[in-house]
Design a protein around this motif. Structure first.
Motif, short mmCIF file in Angstrom:
data_model
loop_
_atom_site.label_atom_id
_atom_site.label_comp_id
_atom_site.label_asym_id
_atom_site.label_seq_id
_atom_site.Cartn_x
_atom_site.Cartn_y
_atom_site.Cartn_z
N ASN A 1 -34.47 2.71 -6.69
CA ASN A 1 -33.73 1.44 -6.70
C ASN A 1 -34.19 0.50 -7.81
O ASN A 1 -33.40 -0.27 -8.35
N ARG B 1 -32.19 0.65 -10.94
CA ARG B 1 -30.83 0.12 -10.89
C ARG B 1 -29.83 1.10 -11.51
O ARG B 1 -29.08 0.77 -12.44
N GLU C 1 -29.53 2.83 -3.67
CA GLU C 1 -28.30 2.19 -4.14
C GLU C 1 -27.92 2.70 -5.53
O GLU C 1 -28.79 3.06 -6.33
#
Length: 377
Positions: free
Chosen positions: A175, A178, A207
């Motif tokens: 994460n 990004r 994510e």
């Protein structure tokens, strides 16, 4: 024909048993020759008892651990396998060194090297993987997707050793990057979803800006492949079971395709088997294709199918030196970026480990691939 096959089966079983006995004899016998034989008789006898006892216990531990799902046996058996493999590899070199050096000096040197490497290997296996950054040029990539980041996570192998904290740390490391896309290239766990649910849970916290996709590895087909596909879908991942999704930014598109592991068809599980044609059916022909396939050797299909980039795992980079020489016999590459015709292949060394909780000269990795439309970015 049936009678011939029935007569052949006992011979095959006997041959397999002979191979196993010889392999175990070498694994435990060579270290005994190098480490124990140069010392006084009492040490030789004690050493023989220890090595013979370990050799006898080893197959039972592996059977109970990996055949009957007893985690305690798997932990002991896997650790024993790692220790004896390191001792064996360096004892072979020690036997060569004994041609010119005293036997006791060689025994001490081999033991010291093995202890240091085992301790280091355990540390390397248990730490959160480091990030390995790679730029890959896809000439067909549209300008709006230039700079797209793809994290490759493979071979987490949640198993007998509870690694919940490791899993949480690995998810946090992903994460922190990004990423636009995250690909799990298979071998999530050794065991059922019920056994490994807690360790796998942090995967649900990962994510990605555009997509999270997952394909099966060969270890899924030792047990609950379809259940793992369903579980990953429940965690929010796109299960690419011989299918694709299209991601886009502006006017640029990228096909993310996935195929089952190369062992899927042989598993006998209905509806499973690597099918690249099915995975690419209906995909836009003008968009580059990123294929997620667990084993590097599946690049043969990828190259024939016009895939631009395949990402894989499976090899663990060899995991424990010098095992990578054996891996290379079965796979076209062990780690890193290679080209196969017009298809590029990135093989991750993997994030976790299988069996021995060690990594020696084969560090784990989280891969961050940056896709480029041109060499200069």
């Amino acid at each position: 024909m049936a009678q011939t096959e029935q007569r052949a089966r006992p011979r095959v079983r006997a041959g397999f048993l002979v191979v196993v006995v010889v392999a175990i004899g070498l694994l435990f016998g060579v270290p005994w020759l190098t480490l124990v034989l140069p010392w006084p008789p009492v040490v030789v006898v004690i050493g023989a008892v220890v090595f013979v006892g370990a050799a006898i216990a080893f197959p039972f531990l592996m059977f109970l651990g990996h055949g009957r799902g007893r985690d305690w046996a798997a932990r002991v058996g896997d650790t024993l396998l790692g220790v004896v493999w390191v001792l064996f590899a360096w004892s072979v070199l020690g036997l060569v060194a004994r041609l010119v050096l005293p036997g006791r000096a060689v025994a001490v040197a081999v033991l010291v090297v093995a202890v240091v490497l085992i301790a280091w290997g355990v540390h390397e296996a248990m730490r959160v993987p480091r990030v390995r950054r790679v730029d890959v040029v896809l000439p067909r990539l549209g300008p709006d997707l230039d700079g797209t980041t793809v994290v490759v996570l493979a071979d987490t192998h949640f198993g007998p050793i509870n690694r919940v904290r490791w899993s949480e740390g690995t998810a946090a490391a992903v994460n922190a990057l990004r990423p636009d896309i995250v690909c799990h290239a298979g071998d999530i766990a050794d065991g059922s979803v019920a056994q490994r649910r807690e360790q796998a849970a942090p995967l649900g916290t990962i994510e990605a800006g555009l997509a999270r996709v997952y394909v099966t590895g060969n270890h899924e087909y030792f047990g609950e492949a379809q259940v793992w596909l369903d579980h990953m879908a429940s965690l929010g991942w796109e299960a690419l079971h011989n299918r694709h999704v299209v991601v886009s930014r502006g006017s640029s598109r990228l096909v993310l395709a996935g195929i089952d592991d190369a062992t899927a068809k042989a598993s006998g599980l209905e509806g499973h088997g690597a099918q690249l044609d099915a995975a690419l059916a209906g995909a836009p022909e003008d968009a580059p294709v990123l294929l997620v396939a667990h084993q590097p050797r599946q690049v043969v299909q990828a190259a024939a199918g016009g895939v631009d980039l395949q990402v894989s795992g499976h090899t663990h980079g060899g995991q424990i030196w010098p095992f990578h020489y054996l891996v290379r016999v079965d796979q076209p590459t062990v780690q890193g970026l290679t080209r196969h015709g017009q298809t590029q292949l990135y093989t991750s060394r993997g994030a976790g480990f299988w069996g021995p909780p060690m990594r020696i000269f084969a560090p784990s990795e989280i891969t961050l691939i940056t896709l480029r439309a041109t060499p200069n970015g």
